[in-house]
Design an enzyme around this catalytic site. Structure first.
Site, PDB file in Angstrom:
ATOM      1  N   ARG A 110      -2.161  -5.311  -2.295  1.00  0.00           N
ATOM      2  CA  ARG A 110      -1.333  -3.965  -2.398  1.00  0.00           C
ATOM      3  C   ARG A 110      -1.698  -3.603  -0.875  1.00  0.00           C
ATOM      4  O   ARG A 110      -2.950  -3.492  -0.354  1.00  0.00           O
ATOM      5  CB  ARG A 110      -1.904  -3.030  -3.240  1.00  0.00           C
ATOM      6  CG  ARG A 110      -1.518  -1.509  -3.080  1.00  0.00           C
ATOM      7  CD  ARG A 110      -2.128  -0.685  -3.998  1.00  0.00           C
ATOM      8  NE  ARG A 110      -3.437  -0.318  -3.977  1.00  0.00           N
ATOM      9  CZ  ARG A 110      -3.916   0.631  -3.439  1.00  0.00           C
ATOM     10  NH1 ARG A 110      -3.272   1.444  -3.106  1.00  0.00           N
ATOM     11  NH2 ARG A 110      -5.171   0.588  -3.314  1.00  0.00           N
ATOM     12  N   GLU A 166      -3.800   3.464   8.204  1.00  0.00           N
ATOM     13  CA  GLU A 166      -4.724   2.711   7.351  1.00  0.00           C
ATOM     14  C   GLU A 166      -4.544   1.188   7.547  1.00  0.00           C
ATOM     15  O   GLU A 166      -3.558   0.970   8.243  1.00  0.00           O
ATOM     16  CB  GLU A 166      -4.715   2.974   5.882  1.00  0.00           C
ATOM     17  CG  GLU A 166      -4.962   4.582   5.561  1.00  0.00           C
ATOM     18  CD  GLU A 166      -4.931   4.894   3.927  1.00  0.00           C
ATOM     19  OE1 GLU A 166      -4.664   4.110   3.112  1.00  0.00           O
ATOM     20  OE2 GLU A 166      -5.410   5.832   3.728  1.00  0.00           O
ATOM     21  N   HIS A 191     -11.075  -2.011  -7.511  1.00  0.00           N
ATOM     22  CA  HIS A 191     -10.451  -0.763  -7.200  1.00  0.00           C
ATOM     23  C   HIS A 191      -8.790  -0.547  -7.656  1.00  0.00           C
ATOM     24  O   HIS A 191      -8.456   0.552  -8.196  1.00  0.00           O
ATOM     25  CB  HIS A 191     -10.150  -0.676  -5.680  1.00  0.00           C
ATOM     26  CG  HIS A 191      -9.680   0.645  -5.304  1.00  0.00           C
ATOM     27  ND1 HIS A 191     -10.176   1.907  -5.451  1.00  0.00           N
ATOM     28  CD2 HIS A 191      -8.588   0.717  -4.257  1.00  0.00           C
ATOM     29  CE1 HIS A 191      -9.459   2.660  -4.813  1.00  0.00           C
ATOM     30  NE2 HIS A 191      -8.037   2.158  -4.172  1.00  0.00           N
ATOM     31  N   HIS A 205     -11.939  -2.608  -3.454  1.00  0.00           N
ATOM     32  CA  HIS A 205     -12.036  -2.227  -1.946  1.00  0.00           C
ATOM     33  C   HIS A 205     -13.207  -2.369  -1.436  1.00  0.00           C
ATOM     34  O   HIS A 205     -14.416  -2.441  -1.928  1.00  0.00           O
ATOM     35  CB  HIS A 205     -12.094  -0.399  -2.462  1.00  0.00           C
ATOM     36  CG  HIS A 205     -11.388   0.212  -1.184  1.00  0.00           C
ATOM     37  ND1 HIS A 205     -12.490   0.626  -0.157  1.00  0.00           N
ATOM     38  CD2 HIS A 205     -10.623   0.912  -0.809  1.00  0.00           C
ATOM     39  CE1 HIS A 205     -11.759   1.485   0.686  1.00  0.00           C
ATOM     40  NE2 HIS A 205     -10.486   1.618   0.255  1.00  0.00           N
ATOM     41  N   GLU A 231       0.024   2.069 -12.154  1.00  0.00           N
ATOM     42  CA  GLU A 231      -0.720   1.129 -11.845  1.00  0.00           C
ATOM     43  C   GLU A 231      -0.710   0.114 -13.303  1.00  0.00           C
ATOM     44  O   GLU A 231      -0.821  -1.184 -13.076  1.00  0.00           O
ATOM     45  CB  GLU A 231      -2.276   1.314 -11.827  1.00  0.00           C
ATOM     46  CG  GLU A 231      -3.087   0.201 -11.372  1.00  0.00           C
ATOM     47  CD  GLU A 231      -4.442   0.656 -10.935  1.00  0.00           C
ATOM     48  OE1 GLU A 231      -5.326  -0.252 -10.853  1.00  0.00           O
ATOM     49  OE2 GLU A 231      -4.638   1.806 -10.873  1.00  0.00           O
ATOM     50  N   GLY A 278      -7.268   8.127  -0.657  1.00  0.00           N
ATOM     51  CA  GLY A 278      -6.341   7.900   0.244  1.00  0.00           C
ATOM     52  C   GLY A 278      -4.865   8.528  -0.092  1.00  0.00           C
ATOM     53  O   GLY A 278      -4.879   9.603  -0.984  1.00  0.00           O
ATOM     54  N   ARG A 302      -7.316  -5.592   3.137  1.00  0.00           N
ATOM     55  CA  ARG A 302      -8.487  -5.263   2.367  1.00  0.00           C
ATOM     56  C   ARG A 302      -8.925  -6.603   1.542  1.00  0.00           C
ATOM     57  O   ARG A 302     -10.184  -6.601   1.648  1.00  0.00           O
ATOM     58  CB  ARG A 302      -7.717  -4.262   1.104  1.00  0.00           C
ATOM     59  CG  ARG A 302      -7.618  -2.965   1.570  1.00  0.00           C
ATOM     60  CD  ARG A 302      -7.324  -1.852   0.252  1.00  0.00           C
ATOM     61  NE  ARG A 302      -7.402  -0.690   0.858  1.00  0.00           N
ATOM     62  CZ  ARG A 302      -7.139   0.211   0.094  1.00  0.00           C
ATOM     63  NH1 ARG A 302      -6.713   0.200  -1.257  1.00  0.00           N
ATOM     64  NH2 ARG A 302      -6.962   1.574   0.420  1.00  0.00           N
TER      65      ARG A 302
END
Length: 509
Positions: free
Chosen positions: A370, A116, A335, A231, A359, A50, A276
């Site tokens: 997120r 996205e 993820h 993910h 992260e 991404g 997501r």
């Protein structure tokens, strides 16, 4: 045991986008960058397909990006952090370009903007199609190598922070020559996430949260540990880490189908581009019902797929799948971690002399879930803020202990099955409580077990479903949102009570 005086230089642990950029922003002040492998060859940044989200389109603005970010955070996104990142994102992209990152551009020179899930505008900037992370690492490693004053210590694993009177005075590392203490009063943890605690993950197995445990063993508070993003479309094959089938594929029109060709997301709000957590749970439920799940790009991209997504094409073909002509088998995988070391707007932790970036840090930007492509841009923005804060800190000489010994090396293999079973896409209180008993028996001497315990305690305490944290025994969201916070000591006490059957403290009400 040897001592290596960092000469007053800050020590940055981690060689991904957060660590590399922090070192570069500190320049011309000298810094030491410590990485567990060869520089640029460890961590998750290079695997990122991404892009980076920034409001660059004529129909976009930082305020619209802010609104999408807070909506995805499901009530826990911190407005101040989100405003900082969304406002600074365009400049951060320009900085990356100056450091040599070659972003994808149209023929007129303008940056190409993708779409996205949960973004209201096309604002995702990529490099090399689906090779954004790899291109960022290439450029930043080159920039670090060219920058005088940045010392790089490779193949060195940070095991503990050395403290005096509760303040940082050094980093204990395991390296090729044995053990060494890097003397410093300023440490930045930029070690990435925790995906390596799970059997199915897009992160390397070596990325299991070492940086979080450096902070936790030093007494730092960790925040929102229960929020782990899965993910929904990792390539369903034997390879580990699991190759990611980027959300950008769905942004270009690909759809989720099962073995019958049915679009099982069609009646869900947002469809294939729902947030997501929604998509991951839907895919997991469909798999649990005995179906297989595929991402079909044959109609939307077809023969154009290999040019637009070359890395995904290579991964698919290695599995015997041609994504331009047949659907891609997918399943959810751990993820990204929204939680991490609790930090303020400058990346400062609750321990004097310790910062975190990327992260490994919990800035509050992501809240409970997120927004796609907000992670790399968060690291890029906060690296500058952290570097500024570190530079402004006036410190005296470090006085590390001379008798520090290397602790037991963590074994994530020992907890990976229980973590995967109890802390996955869908959770249940009884399963988490049972897992805690096993984590407790290992946590005193094993860092991976201690982190698994802290995550399980945070998940048990949040007796609601919010964002990426979904419990079948508490399927609804409570009225009031509240962040969670834990030290290792608090988690050990709470784990004993929870494992013994005492009701968990309720978080979020």
């Amino acid at each position: 045991m040897t001592a290596m005086d960092a000469g007053g230089r800050p020590v940055i642990v981690g060689g991904g986008i957060a660590g590399l950029l922090t070192a570069l922003h500190l320049a011309p002040e000298p810094a030491m960058l410590v990485t567990a492998g060869a520089l640029g060859e460890e961590g998750s940044t290079a695997l990122a397909q991404g892009g980076l989200a920034a409001s660059l389109g004529a129909d976009d603005s930082p305020d619209l990006h802010l609104a999408d970010t807070l909506a995805a955070g499901d009530g826990l996104g911190e407005r101040q952090a989100a405003h900082l990142v969304t406002a600074a994102a365009p400049d951060a992209l320009a900085t990356l370009s100056r450091f040599g990152v070659r972003f994808d551009r149209a023929r007129d020179g303008r940056l190409c903007l993708g779409l996205e899930a949960a973004h209201g505008r096309r604002r995702i900037v990529h490099a090399g199609g689906d090779g954004t992370g790899r291109e960022i690492v290439r450029a930043l490693v080159d920039a670090v190598r060219r920058t005088p004053g940045i010392a790089v210590l490779e193949h060195a694993e940070a095991r503990r922070l050395v403290l005096r009177d509760g303040e940082v005075h050094g980093v204990l590392v395991a390296c090729e020559g044995g053990a060494a203490v890097l003397s410093t009063r300023r440490v930045v943890i930029a070690t990435g996430g925790i995906g390596g605690l799970f059997a199915d993950s897009t992160n390397p197995a070596s990325c299991w949260g070492q940086g979080l445990m450096l902070a936790a063993r030093a007494g730092a508070a960790l925040a929102d540990l229960e929020f782990i993003q899965f993910h929904p479309t990792a390539l369903d094959g034997p390879g580990r880490p699991m190759p990611l089938v980027s959300e950008a594929v769905r942004g270009e029109g690909a759809v989720l189908v099962d073995e019958t060709g049915a679009r099982f997301m069609a009646d869900i709000p947002g469809g294939d581009l729902a947030p997501r957590d929604v998509v991951a749970r839907a895919v997991a439920a469909h798999l649990g019902a005995g179906h297989r799940v595929f991402l079909d790009a044959t109609h939307s991209l077809g023969p154009a797929f290999p040019k637009r997504f070359p890395a995904i094409t290579r991964a698919c073909r290695a599995l015997g799948v041609d994504p331009s002509r047949e659907p891609i088998p997918v399943r959810p995988a751990a993820h990204y971690h929204m939680g991490g070391i609790a930090v303020d707007g400058e990346g400062r932790s609750t321990v004097q002399g310790l910062w975190a970036c990327g992260e490994a840090a919990c800035t509050g930007l992501h809240g409970a879930n997120r927004l796609a492509s907000n992670s790399l841009i968060e690291a890029a923005v906060f690296a500058r803020a952290v570097a500024r804060s570190v530079s402004s800190e006036t410190v005296g000489p470090a006085r590390p202990c001379g008798d520090a010994r290397l602790p037991h090396r963590a074994d994530p293999d020992a907890v990976r099955p229980a973590v995967s079973r109890a802390l996955g896409v869908v959770r249940q209180g009884g399963e988490m409580q049972a897992a805690l008993a096993g984590f407790r028996s290992l946590a005193v001497r094993d860092d991976a077990a201690a982190l698994a315990l802290m995550i399980a305690v945070a998940a048990c305490r949040r007796r609601e479903s919010r964002g990426a944290h979904f419990r079948t025994d508490f399927p609804h969201r409570t009225v009031f949102a509240r962040h969670s916070s834990l030290t290792l000591g608090e988690a050990l006490v709470a784990a004993g009570a929870i494992a013994d059957g005492a009701p968990a403290e309720i978080v979020g009400v």
